[in-house]
Design a protein around this motif. Structure first.
Motif, PDB file in Angstrom:
ATOM      1  N   ILE B 156      17.116  34.568   9.301  1.00 33.87           N
ATOM      2  CA  ILE B 156      16.556  33.600  10.248  1.00 33.87           C
ATOM      3  C   ILE B 156      15.486  32.747   9.557  1.00 33.87           C
ATOM      4  O   ILE B 156      15.383  31.548   9.788  1.00 33.87           O
ATOM      5  CB  ILE B 156      15.924  34.320  11.460  1.00 33.87           C
ATOM      6  N   TYR B 172      23.699  32.236  11.804  1.00 30.47           N
ATOM      7  CA  TYR B 172      22.288  32.085  12.199  1.00 30.47           C
ATOM      8  C   TYR B 172      22.020  32.655  13.595  1.00 30.47           C
ATOM      9  O   TYR B 172      21.122  33.477  13.774  1.00 30.47           O
ATOM     10  CB  TYR B 172      21.935  30.595  12.154  1.00 30.47           C
ATOM     11  N   GLU B 173      22.836  32.237  14.553  1.00 29.64           N
ATOM     12  CA  GLU B 173      22.653  32.711  15.926  1.00 29.64           C
ATOM     13  C   GLU B 173      22.838  34.222  16.001  1.00 29.64           C
ATOM     14  O   GLU B 173      22.084  34.913  16.692  1.00 29.64           O
ATOM     15  CB  GLU B 173      23.657  32.024  16.869  1.00 29.64           C
ATOM     16  N   ARG B 176      19.832  36.089  14.784  1.00 30.12           N
ATOM     17  CA  ARG B 176      18.755  36.091  15.774  1.00 30.12           C
ATOM     18  C   ARG B 176      18.971  37.180  16.816  1.00 30.12           C
ATOM     19  O   ARG B 176      18.046  37.906  17.169  1.00 30.12           O
ATOM     20  CB  ARG B 176      18.674  34.734  16.471  1.00 30.12           C
TER      21      ARG B 176
END
Lengths: 256, 227
Positions: B156, B172-173, B176
């Motif tokens: 992240i 990326y998501e 997270r």
């Protein structure tokens, strides 16, 4: 392993006095440490602020920044997406330093090459330079991200075109919005990374007003706060140019 | 004379008590960061079962509008969290303490028996060494969770420069979400840990401070020696 392992190896007999001494000693040390910890926490939180962040934390952010700048690898690209993955409704965030209307015929990008030596470049002129599309996952420092489609001239190509070669050897680029209310500083390696563009198109159309018409920065190796809209002035420096959000407690580097 | 077992080496007590406030600060500063885009929720169909997190909780902890503060603490204390974690793992590896921490072949079967015992379904506790099977699994898992937090955190923090980390996390998501779930995991670990420590009592708790645990009866040793 048998039970002998732990209990036989570690069991011993101690006198009651020795035991009591050990208990008092260790609890004393423990109490001192707890109190020291509380004081350290209070001390940290009472430190003066340095641009909105507690001084020791600001120092640490700067150490992180040094480390990240020195290991920055320009060959590492932000992941490129297919144009069809780009959203149609692009999120709008950050209206500081945004004029309601801009007279394009009067607008010029001011490029300060040196003292008293400023280039004035029109949008039409910028549009004649080689155009690049960038479709990437735009990341906001707040935590959301969105695949978006932008186009413009790579900053490196732009600087080469205007013979800004000595400027490329300086450490930072500073950018200001037309009204100078929003401003960012960007380290040169990130600015010259091939995906960084001076952007004038979004989804194949001219930039909407609220997305920074006529010209904004798109720099995929940075958080959105560095993607300044409605650029008015560009300058170069070896000292960190002022940065709007860095003055408000955020990390100056804000790199990805 | 007292019979004592030298339960926790000094180094482990240090690592433990440094980690406690540092991890707490990481969770708190992480919450300040998460607030700026607090989008996670548990849903069944269209019904929201739980929203992470309710306004009341945010206000009670003075969370709103502290993103910059959260980031400055998070990226400073992350150093302490990582260094302390590396030293702990290195120490357990070199000292041989890992023998008592890593689960072995029997652990997964025994952990079940420990659970049944803890829930008062089974009367007899399985024989154990320093830690029972459930503890071995928990204390090993928490180290892997720590590594997971560092990996997802790096993904992240610098998804371009550490693109390998982002790739390993599945994007990326995804990184997270994983980072968030691991944090919820720490909170749950903490609650169970505190409950168990209180339940087990003073003699066990003070061993994490003094290092020594008093052996009250001969049975404790002989029972273990039979194992």
């Amino acid at each position: 392993m048998s039970g002998r392992d732990f209990f036989s190896k570690r069991t011993k007999e101690v006198s009651n006095t020795a035991y009591r001494k050990r208990m008092i000693f260790s609890f004393l040390i423990f109490t001192i440490l707890v109190i020291a910890g509380i004081f350290a926490w209070k001390w940290l939180n009472n430190q003066p602020g340095d641009q909105g962040a507690l001084k020791p934390l600001r120092k640490t952010l700067e150490v992180n920044e040094k480390l990240l700048t020195s290991t920055f690898d320009t060959s590492k690209k932000a992941k490129i997406f297919d144009v069809k993955d780009a959203v149609k409704n692009v999120r709008v965030n950050g209206l500081i330093g945004m004029e309601k209307t801009i007279d394009t015929s009067a607008w010029r990008l001011l490029v300060v090459r040196g003292e008293g030596d400023t280039l004035r470049i029109s949008l039409a002129e910028i549009e004649t330079l080689p155009k690049e599309d960038v479709v990437f996952d735009f990341k906001c420092i707040e935590g959301w991200s969105q695949v978006t489609h932008w186009a413009g001239v790579p900053l490196k190509a732009f600087m080469d075109h205007y013979h800004l070669f000595t400027q490329q050897t300086l450490s930072y680029i500073g950018l200001q919005s037309v009204d100078k209310k929003y401003y960012v500083g960007i380290d040169m390696p990130s600015a010259l990374q091939s995906q960084t563009i001076l952007c004038y198109e979004m989804n194949n159309k001219p930039l909407p007003m609220n997305q920074g018409y006529p010209l904004r920065l798109i720099i995929p190796v940075k958080y959105g706060i560095k993607h300044i809209k409605q650029i008015g002035t560009m300058y170069f420096s070896n000292v960190k140019p002022p940065d709007y959000w860095a003055e408000r407690g955020y990390d100056y580097y804000a790199g990805l | 004379m007292k019979k004592v077992v030298k339960k926790h080496p000094l180094a482990i007590r240090w690592f433990h008590w440094i980690n406690f406030p540092v991890l707490t600060i990481m969770i708190w500063s992480g919450l300040l960061i998460y607030w700026a885009n607090s989008v996670y929720q548990i849903k069944i169909g269209n019904t929201v079962i739980y929203k992470f997190f309710p306004k009341g909780l945010y206000n009670a902890l003075n969370v709103p509008f502290h993103l910059a503060k959260g980031m400055s603490f998070h990226f400073a204390f992350a150093w302490l969290f990582i260094i302390n974690g590396i030293l702990y793992v290195a120490y357990t590896a070199i000292s041989g303490e890992w023998h008592y921490l890593l689960p072995n072949k029997k652990s997964f079967k025994e952990a079940w028996q420990v659970l049944l015992h803890d829930l008062h379904i089974r009367k007899y506790e399985p024989l154990q060494q320093k830690y029972n099977a459930a503890q071995r699994i928990a204390y090993t898992a928490i180290i892997f969770m720590g590594m997971g937090s560092v990996l997802t955190g790096l993904a992240i923090y610098k998804p371009v420069q550490f693109s390998w980390a982002m790739f390993l996390c599945g994007g990326y998501e995804a990184a997270r979400v994983e980072h968030f779930i691991l944090t919820i995991g720490y909170v749950l670990f903490f609650l169970i840990h505190i409950f168990q420590v209180i339940k087990t009592g003073w003699n066990n708790f003070q061993a994490m401070i003094s290092g020594l645990e008093v052996i009250k009866t001969e049975n404790q040793i002989s029972a273990n020696e039979r194992a």
